[in-house]
Every structure is written in structure tokens, then in C-alpha cells.
Design an enzyme around this catalytic site. Structure first.
Site, PDB file in Angstrom:
ATOM      1  N   ARG A 199       2.724  13.719  -3.095  1.00 23.59           N
ATOM      2  CA  ARG A 199       2.325  13.298  -4.448  1.00 23.59           C
ATOM      3  C   ARG A 199       0.989  12.579  -4.330  1.00 23.59           C
ATOM      4  O   ARG A 199       0.912  11.538  -3.676  1.00 23.59           O
ATOM      5  CB  ARG A 199       3.410  12.362  -5.013  1.00 23.59           C
ATOM      6  CG  ARG A 199       3.120  11.835  -6.410  1.00 23.59           C
ATOM      7  CD  ARG A 199       4.212  10.848  -6.835  1.00 23.59           C
ATOM      8  NE  ARG A 199       3.993  10.371  -8.186  1.00 23.59           N
ATOM      9  CZ  ARG A 199       3.173   9.376  -8.506  1.00 23.59           C
ATOM     10  NH1 ARG A 199       2.502   8.746  -7.559  1.00 23.59           N
ATOM     11  NH2 ARG A 199       3.032   9.000  -9.764  1.00 23.59           N
ATOM     12  N   LYS A 209      -2.151   4.011  -1.720  1.00 24.49           N
ATOM     13  CA  LYS A 209      -1.257   2.844  -1.725  1.00 24.49           C
ATOM     14  C   LYS A 209      -1.692   1.797  -0.714  1.00 24.49           C
ATOM     15  O   LYS A 209      -2.577   2.033   0.107  1.00 24.49           O
ATOM     16  CB  LYS A 209       0.163   3.306  -1.436  1.00 24.49           C
ATOM     17  CG  LYS A 209       0.754   4.051  -2.636  1.00 24.49           C
ATOM     18  CD  LYS A 209       2.235   4.093  -2.582  1.00 24.49           C
ATOM     19  CE  LYS A 209       2.752   4.790  -3.833  1.00 24.49           C
ATOM     20  NZ  LYS A 209       3.989   5.507  -3.541  1.00 24.49           N
TER      21      LYS A 209
HETATM   22  N1  HH2 Z   1       4.610   6.269  -6.542  1.00 21.26           N
HETATM   23  C1  HH2 Z   1       4.194   5.833  -7.739  1.00 21.26           C
HETATM   24  C2  HH2 Z   1       4.754   6.317  -8.921  1.00 21.26           C
HETATM   25  N2  HH2 Z   1       5.722   7.255  -8.884  1.00 21.26           N
HETATM   26  N3  HH2 Z   1       7.155   8.671  -7.654  1.00 21.26           N
HETATM   27  C3  HH2 Z   1       7.601   9.110  -6.470  1.00 21.26           C
HETATM   28  N4  HH2 Z   1       8.581  10.016  -6.421  1.00 21.26           N
HETATM   29  N5  HH2 Z   1       7.093   8.654  -5.288  1.00 21.26           N
HETATM   30  C4  HH2 Z   1       6.098   7.723  -5.244  1.00 21.26           C
HETATM   31  O1  HH2 Z   1       5.696   7.331  -4.128  1.00 21.26           O
HETATM   32  C5  HH2 Z   1       5.598   7.216  -6.495  1.00 21.26           C
HETATM   33  C6  HH2 Z   1       6.162   7.726  -7.689  1.00 21.26           C
HETATM   34  C7  HH2 Z   1       3.090   4.805  -7.788  1.00 21.26           C
HETATM   35  O2  HH2 Z   1       1.836   5.412  -7.795  1.00 21.26           O
HETATM   36  P1  HH2 Z   1       0.927   5.654  -9.103  1.00 21.26           P
HETATM   37  O3  HH2 Z   1       1.609   6.599 -10.044  1.00 21.26           O
HETATM   38  O4  HH2 Z   1      -0.409   6.081  -8.695  1.00 21.26           O
HETATM   39  O5  HH2 Z   1       0.773   4.225  -9.737  1.00 21.26           O
HETATM   40  P2  HH2 Z   1       1.441   3.519 -10.990  1.00 21.26           P
HETATM   41  O6  HH2 Z   1       2.900   3.397 -10.736  1.00 21.26           O
HETATM   42  O7  HH2 Z   1       0.739   2.184 -11.049  1.00 21.26           O
HETATM   43  O8  HH2 Z   1       1.185   4.354 -12.216  1.00 21.26           O
END
Ligand code: HH2
Length: 292
Positions: free
Chosen positions: A270, A236
């Protein structure tokens, strides 16, 4: 006063595991592996958009030691456009169906929509991971409660499209702690079992880099709420802005953030790179237990 004492008591006896409705147990600290079935996620968009590749990656993350596989069909990166439920379902249902019976570890569904959560639970998911903490869709708490699913309730403000305009706090830790506590109470009022609730400060979601860093450092205060805490720092902006954006810096920076999260009491991290996080988790756990 009595309530506060109970919470302190619970926090001291910090939960070491979570039993899911089907009897499977997640031992803490645990690694949640990210599986984004999206064309546009911020770090791995498009990589696992193909169903066969997504299934292979889920199995690979399980083999690397992931205790949960988090499947998502909508990017929630800052500025991401909303995805209609029908499209989200089109992305995730074939993957969940293809994974049916293949994984030993539980699946969480990363969605803000009750319709998507319900379909995922019907396809065998056991955890609902909602970045809006059940605020986006009023039907979410009931679907989770009726399915006996565990819930990850994350803190954010607004939507992915608007959240960075609301990244202003006088006391970010106190504000997030209060909001998470309120979200847990309303999920419980809707029938979600307290023993199946996980809270998440939502690093990067309506948070500037310094807010996310502060929350990582102050996790012990969030842990006193008495619920397992999940931390998602992987790749992030707090890592990009601090360690650097090249692939090695992103991975080492993520590993450092995961290490501090676990040291400060997180139950779940995560991440995209499961193998690294599993090694970090083992190392930090050993150091913590040698501290007595
Ligand atoms: N961050 C993302 C998505 N889901 N869920 C939880 N519980 N906590 C988090 O910090 C979190 C989450 C964002 O990351 P990523 O899935 O890699 O990206 P994107 O939302 O662009 O798919």
C-alpha cells in the site's frame, strides 16, 4: 496438528491471486494506491480533499499500474482525532459516486466504521480495509460478509489516539501473528469468505520503529498463516527515522521497504507513489522467479 498441516500446505501453495465477488481478479503481487480524501493525513493531507482532484488522482494511479485504489476519509496517523461517520461519508461518497464506472480496478474503503463500509460497498467498493481488524465496530464483519466483499484485517492496539502508548511487546512477531490469526477466525465465523481475507501487520500502528522493521524482516512467518499479506510502509515513521524525512529519502526508503516486503512474500504493498512501487514490484518478482 491436522490444522497446522493444512495451514502449512496452504502457505506452500501461496495464493497468486484473489477473485472478488464481481469476478474481477487481483493478481499478486499487487500495488494498492492510497487516496486520502482528508484534510489531515500525515503525508498527503489536503491534497485530494477536493472531489475533482481525488478522481483525477485515482485515474492517474490506475494508469500507473495500481491494482486497487484505497479510498479513506479518516486519518489514522498517531494522535489523529476520531471523525464521525457522517463526516467520513460526506468526504468519501461524492468521490466514490464520481468514480462510478470510471475505474477498471477495484476500490477498497479504508474505514473502521460499518456504516461507512456499507455505504461504500453500495457505491461499488469491493474491499473493506479496516485498520482495527474489525475490532472497532462490531457491525463491520457482518457488513463485509453480507456484501460479499474482501477484507483487509490489520493489526493495531487501541485507537490512533492511544495506540503509541501500547507499543510494547515481548515478541512482536509472535504476538502480531497470533492476533491476526484470531481476527481471521472471527471474520470467518461472521461469514467472511476465507478466500477473500487479507492480513496486515500494521506497520507504525502501536509499533515503534524497531517493531515495524522486525515485522518486515519476519514476514515469511506471517505468510505461513496462509492468507495474502498486505504491507503499508509508505512514508511512515519507520522510513522517516531510518532513511530520512526529506521527500527523496522518503520515496527511496519506501521503495526499499516495499521491495523487501515483496521479496519476503507480501501479496500487496500500500503506497502513495504508485509508479515507483510498480517498478519495484516488477523488479523483485523477476529476481525472485530467477531464484527458482
Ligand atoms: N496505513 C494507513 C492507513 N490505512 N491500511 C492498511 N491496511 N495498512 C496500513 O498500513 C495503513 C492503512 C496510514 O497511512 P495514510 O493513509 O497515508 O495516512 P492517514 O491515516 O494519516 O490518512
Amino acid at each position: 496438528m491436522h490444522g497446522e498441516r493444512v495451514l502449512e500446505f496452504i502457505a506452500k501453495r501461496r495464493r497468486r491471486s484473489m477473485r472478488l465477488a464481481d469476478g474481477r481478479v487481483i493478481e499478486f503481487p499487487a500495488v494498492m494506491g492510497v487516496l486520502n480524501v482528508t484534510p489531515d493525513s500525515f503525508s498527503d493531507g489536503g491534497r485530494y480533499f477536493d472531489c475533482g482532484r481525488a478522481v483525477a488522482r485515482a485515474l492517474e494511479m490506475e494508469a500507473e499500474g495500481a491494482a486497487i485504489i484505497d479510498v479513506g476519509g479518516e486519518s489514522t496517523r498517531p494522535g489523529a482525532p476520531a471523525v464521525p461517520a457522517a463526516l467520513e461519508l460526506e468526504r468519501i461518497v461524492p468521490v466514490l459516486r464520481a468514480l462510478g464506472g470510471k475505474l477498471r480496478v477495484p476500490i477498497s474503503i479504508d474505514t473502521r466504521k460499518a456504516e461507512v463500509a456499507a455505504a461504500a460497498l453500495a457505491e461499488g467498493a469491493a474491499i473493506v480495509n479496516d485498520v482495527s481488524g474489525f475490532e472497532f465496530d462490531p457491525g463491520m464483519a457482518k457488513v463485509t460478509a453480507n456484501g460479499g466483499a474482501a477484507a483487509v484485517l490489520m493489526h493495531m492496539r487501541g485507537t490512533p489516539g492511544t495506540m503509541m502508548r501500547q507499543a510494547h511487546y515481548r515478541d512482536v512477531v509472535g504476538t502480531v501473528r497470533e492476533a491476526l490469526s484470531a481476527r481471521a477466525r472471527s471474520a470467518i465465523a461472521a461469514g467472511v469468505r476465507p478466500s477473500r481475507i487479507i492480513l496486515d501487520p500494521g506497520l507504525g500502528f502501536a509499533k515503534q520503529v524497531h517493531h515495524s522493521l522486525r515485522l518486515l524482516g519476519a514476514l515469511p512467518r506471517l505468510c505461513t498463516l496462509g492468507y495474502p499479506i498486505l504491507v503499508g510502509a509508505s512514508r511512515k515513521s519507520l522510513v522517516r527515522a531510518t532513511a530520512g524525512a526529506e521527500p527523496a529519502a522518503l520515496e527511496f526508503g519506501t521503495a526499499a521497504a516495499s521491495a523487501i516486503a515483496i521479496f519476503n512474500g507480501a501479496a500487496i504493498v500500500r503506497v502513495h507513489e504508485v509508479a515507483a512501487a510498480v517498478a519495484v514490484t516488477k523488479m523483485v518478482t523477476a529476481i525472485k522467479s530467477s531464484c527458482g
